[in-house]
Design a protein around this motif. Structure first.
Motif, PDB file in Angstrom:
ATOM      1  N   VAL A   1     -25.243  -5.037 -13.444  1.00 38.84           N
ATOM      2  CA  VAL A   1     -23.997  -5.398 -14.125  1.00 38.84           C
ATOM      3  C   VAL A   1     -23.190  -4.143 -14.450  1.00 38.84           C
ATOM      4  CG1 VAL A   1     -22.991  -6.453 -16.176  1.00 38.84           C
ATOM      5  CG2 VAL A   1     -24.956  -7.530 -15.066  1.00 38.84           C
ATOM      6  N   GLN A   2     -23.870  -3.117 -14.942  1.00 40.29           N
ATOM      7  CA  GLN A   2     -23.167  -1.879 -15.265  1.00 40.29           C
ATOM      8  C   GLN A   2     -22.548  -1.258 -14.011  1.00 40.29           C
ATOM      9  OE1 GLN A   2     -24.142   2.634 -16.640  1.00 40.29           O
ATOM     10  NE2 GLN A   2     -25.326   1.055 -17.641  1.00 40.29           N
ATOM     11  N   THR A   3     -23.279  -1.257 -12.909  1.00 37.64           N
ATOM     12  CA  THR A   3     -22.758  -0.695 -11.662  1.00 37.64           C
ATOM     13  C   THR A   3     -21.519  -1.458 -11.202  1.00 37.64           C
ATOM     14  OG1 THR A   3     -24.960   0.046 -10.991  1.00 37.64           O
ATOM     15  CG2 THR A   3     -23.312  -0.170  -9.258  1.00 37.64           C
ATOM     16  N   LEU A   4     -21.564  -2.781 -11.316  1.00 43.41           N
ATOM     17  CA  LEU A   4     -20.405  -3.596 -10.953  1.00 43.41           C
ATOM     18  C   LEU A   4     -19.214  -3.270 -11.841  1.00 43.41           C
ATOM     19  CD1 LEU A   4     -19.139  -5.980  -9.388  1.00 43.41           C
ATOM     20  CD2 LEU A   4     -20.065  -7.496 -11.169  1.00 43.41           C
ATOM     21  N   PHE A   5     -19.442  -3.177 -13.137  1.00 38.93           N
ATOM     22  CA  PHE A   5     -18.366  -2.872 -14.075  1.00 38.93           C
ATOM     23  C   PHE A   5     -17.776  -1.486 -13.795  1.00 38.93           C
ATOM     24  CE2 PHE A   5     -19.187  -5.858 -17.945  1.00 38.93           C
ATOM     25  CZ  PHE A   5     -19.080  -6.943 -17.100  1.00 38.93           C
ATOM     26  N   ARG A   6     -18.634  -0.525 -13.536  1.00 42.52           N
ATOM     27  CA  ARG A   6     -18.156   0.830 -13.228  1.00 42.52           C
ATOM     28  C   ARG A   6     -17.283   0.822 -11.970  1.00 42.52           C
ATOM     29  NH1 ARG A   6     -20.502   5.647 -15.193  1.00 42.52           N
ATOM     30  NH2 ARG A   6     -22.127   5.362 -16.762  1.00 42.52           N
ATOM     31  N   HIS A   7     -17.719   0.100 -10.959  1.00 41.03           N
ATOM     32  CA  HIS A   7     -16.974   0.046  -9.697  1.00 41.03           C
ATOM     33  C   HIS A   7     -15.580  -0.541  -9.913  1.00 41.03           C
ATOM     34  CE1 HIS A   7     -16.152  -0.468  -5.436  1.00 41.03           C
ATOM     35  NE2 HIS A   7     -15.909  -1.751  -5.646  1.00 41.03           N
ATOM     36  N   ILE A   8     -15.511  -1.660 -10.637  1.00 46.19           N
ATOM     37  CA  ILE A   8     -14.216  -2.293 -10.889  1.00 46.19           C
ATOM     38  C   ILE A   8     -13.351  -1.402 -11.772  1.00 46.19           C
ATOM     39  CG2 ILE A   8     -13.077  -4.290 -11.914  1.00 46.19           C
ATOM     40  CD1 ILE A   8     -15.579  -5.920 -11.184  1.00 46.19           C
ATOM     41  N   ALA A   9     -13.960  -0.797 -12.793  1.00 46.31           N
ATOM     42  CA  ALA A   9     -13.211   0.079 -13.693  1.00 46.31           C
ATOM     43  C   ALA A   9     -12.610   1.260 -12.937  1.00 46.31           C
ATOM     44  CB  ALA A   9     -14.114   0.577 -14.814  1.00 46.31           C
ATOM     45  N   ARG A  10     -13.389   1.852 -12.042  1.00 45.92           N
ATOM     46  CA  ARG A  10     -12.879   2.997 -11.276  1.00 45.92           C
ATOM     47  C   ARG A  10     -11.682   2.599 -10.427  1.00 45.92           C
ATOM     48  NH1 ARG A  10     -14.187   7.982  -9.937  1.00 45.92           N
ATOM     49  NH2 ARG A  10     -16.186   7.877 -11.026  1.00 45.92           N
ATOM     50  N   GLN A  11     -11.770   1.471  -9.757  1.00 52.96           N
ATOM     51  CA  GLN A  11     -10.663   1.022  -8.916  1.00 52.96           C
ATOM     52  C   GLN A  11      -9.403   0.810  -9.743  1.00 52.96           C
ATOM     53  OE1 GLN A  11     -12.422  -2.497  -7.044  1.00 52.96           O
ATOM     54  NE2 GLN A  11     -12.527  -1.391  -5.099  1.00 52.96           N
ATOM     55  N   ARG A  12      -9.554   0.121 -10.859  1.00 55.55           N
ATOM     56  CA  ARG A  12      -8.384  -0.204 -11.682  1.00 55.55           C
ATOM     57  C   ARG A  12      -7.786   1.025 -12.346  1.00 55.55           C
ATOM     58  NH1 ARG A  12     -10.103  -5.880 -14.671  1.00 55.55           N
ATOM     59  NH2 ARG A  12     -10.278  -7.137 -12.766  1.00 55.55           N
ATOM     60  N   LEU A  13      -8.642   1.904 -12.861  1.00 53.85           N
ATOM     61  CA  LEU A  13      -8.139   3.102 -13.534  1.00 53.85           C
ATOM     62  C   LEU A  13      -7.521   4.070 -12.543  1.00 53.85           C
ATOM     63  CD1 LEU A  13     -11.045   3.437 -16.081  1.00 53.85           C
ATOM     64  CD2 LEU A  13      -8.627   3.132 -16.677  1.00 53.85           C
ATOM     65  N   GLN A  14      -8.065   4.142 -11.345  1.00 49.66           N
ATOM     66  CA  GLN A  14      -7.467   4.984 -10.310  1.00 49.66           C
ATOM     67  C   GLN A  14      -6.068   4.483  -9.976  1.00 49.66           C
ATOM     68  OE1 GLN A  14      -9.090   7.702  -8.736  1.00 49.66           O
ATOM     69  NE2 GLN A  14      -7.196   8.171  -7.623  1.00 49.66           N
ATOM     70  N   THR A  15      -5.951   3.171  -9.756  1.00 49.36           N
ATOM     71  CA  THR A  15      -4.652   2.587  -9.415  1.00 49.36           C
ATOM     72  C   THR A  15      -3.646   2.770 -10.539  1.00 49.36           C
ATOM     73  OG1 THR A  15      -5.655   0.926  -7.974  1.00 49.36           O
ATOM     74  CG2 THR A  15      -3.467   0.442  -8.816  1.00 49.36           C
ATOM     75  N   ALA A  16      -4.064   2.449 -11.781  1.00 50.89           N
ATOM     76  CA  ALA A  16      -3.147   2.565 -12.913  1.00 50.89           C
ATOM     77  C   ALA A  16      -2.727   4.015 -13.144  1.00 50.89           C
ATOM     78  CB  ALA A  16      -3.807   1.999 -14.168  1.00 50.89           C
ATOM     79  N   SER A  17      -3.671   4.946 -13.030  1.00 51.48           N
ATOM     80  CA  SER A  17      -3.349   6.361 -13.236  1.00 51.48           C
ATOM     81  C   SER A  17      -2.370   6.862 -12.197  1.00 51.48           C
ATOM     82  CB  SER A  17      -4.633   7.203 -13.206  1.00 51.48           C
ATOM     83  OG  SER A  17      -5.513   6.821 -14.242  1.00 51.48           O
ATOM     84  N   GLU A  18      -2.568   6.465 -10.956  1.00 51.27           N
ATOM     85  CA  GLU A  18      -1.658   6.882  -9.888  1.00 51.27           C
ATOM     86  C   GLU A  18      -0.255   6.330 -10.112  1.00 51.27           C
ATOM     87  OE1 GLU A  18      -3.526   5.553  -6.321  1.00 51.27           O
ATOM     88  OE2 GLU A  18      -4.965   7.229  -6.247  1.00 51.27           O
ATOM     89  N   GLN A  19      -0.174   5.058 -10.525  1.00 49.87           N
ATOM     90  CA  GLN A  19       1.136   4.445 -10.755  1.00 49.87           C
ATOM     91  C   GLN A  19       1.877   5.110 -11.901  1.00 49.87           C
ATOM     92  OE1 GLN A  19       0.160   0.286 -11.287  1.00 49.87           O
ATOM     93  NE2 GLN A  19       0.136  -0.129  -9.088  1.00 49.87           N
TER      94      GLN A  19
END
Length: 237
Positions: free
Chosen positions: A121-139
């Protein structure tokens, strides 16, 4: 006393409280603190203070401790049949005949091995968090005409994100458990530091320009953030 000491102190109305006594050369008086992240109680005291006097002070603060500890979110363990938040909504953890976990219809479906449940569960959450934070930070960085060096995910207890002098951004992966707008606010907050490495009015003006409702999302974290930290994963974070 030269280092932290943990004492199990019987306080009126609050038996078995575990208090860390922390001598400090900078302390001029007693300072009692309850961590909102995990409920740990710390008593800071001058290095020359006597232990019995420190304990007497803690006893005198029993009513305050009861109130402070009552505001701490209860600990929840990641386990099958338990609910934990994702996107700010409670999801049920369900065993499933899958090779990898996934989230659907208000459930977190996880392969049936309970020994690896929390890690998966933690690995899944980390994966989704990284994708979203990367996208939001870039925007957000593009909006203010700045760039960042890299993104790191951590499990920090004292802050949800940070921005270093070299332009590196760090975030708590637990943000994926908060509503998406809250995660996006934290990304906007840290990206704004690329332009203003402070919390001056100019900094908040940058935050407001890219995240107009930031005050609402900031208030949510202050109100609900301790509940996210109270969720325990059976693995080193």
């Amino acid at each position: 006393m030269t280092r932290d000491r943990v004492k199990n102190i019987e306080l009126p109305g609050l038996p078995g409280v575990e208090i860390t006594l922390r001598p400090s050369a900078r302390a001029r008086r007693y300072g009692l603190r309850v961590s909102r992240a995990d409920g740990r109680v710390t008593l800071t005291l001058p290095v020359r203070a006597k232990e019995r006097d420190a304990i007497a002070f803690a006893v005198s603060q029993t009513d305050w401790l009861i109130k402070a500890l009552g505001q701490i979110a209860p600990v929840r363990q990641v386990a099958f049949g338990q609910m934990i938040p994702f996107d700010g909504v409670e999801h049920l953890i369900v065993p499933a005949k899958l090779r990898a976990p996934r989230i659907e219809a208000g459930q977190i479906l996880v392969p049936e091995d309970p020994a690896r449940l929390a890690l998966r569960v933690q690995t899944l959450f980390r994966h989704i968090a990284r994708q979203r934070l990367q996208t939001a930070s870039e925007q957000y960085a593009a909006q203010i005409g700045r760039s960042f060096r890299k993104i790191t995910l951590r499990d920090t207890r004292s802050r949800w994100g940070s921005c270093s002098a070299d332009g590196s951004l760090s975030y708590s992966w637990r943000l994926v458990m908060a509503p998406p707008v809250v995660l996006e606010y934290v990304a906007a907050h840290e990206v704004a530091h690329l332009a203003q490495m402070n919390h001056s009015p100019a900094f908040w003006a940058v935050v407001g320009a890219i995240c107009p409702d930031y005050a609402t999302h900031r208030a949510w974290l202050r109100r609900e953030g301790s509940a996210l930290h109270a969720i325990r994963f059976d693995t080193a974070d």
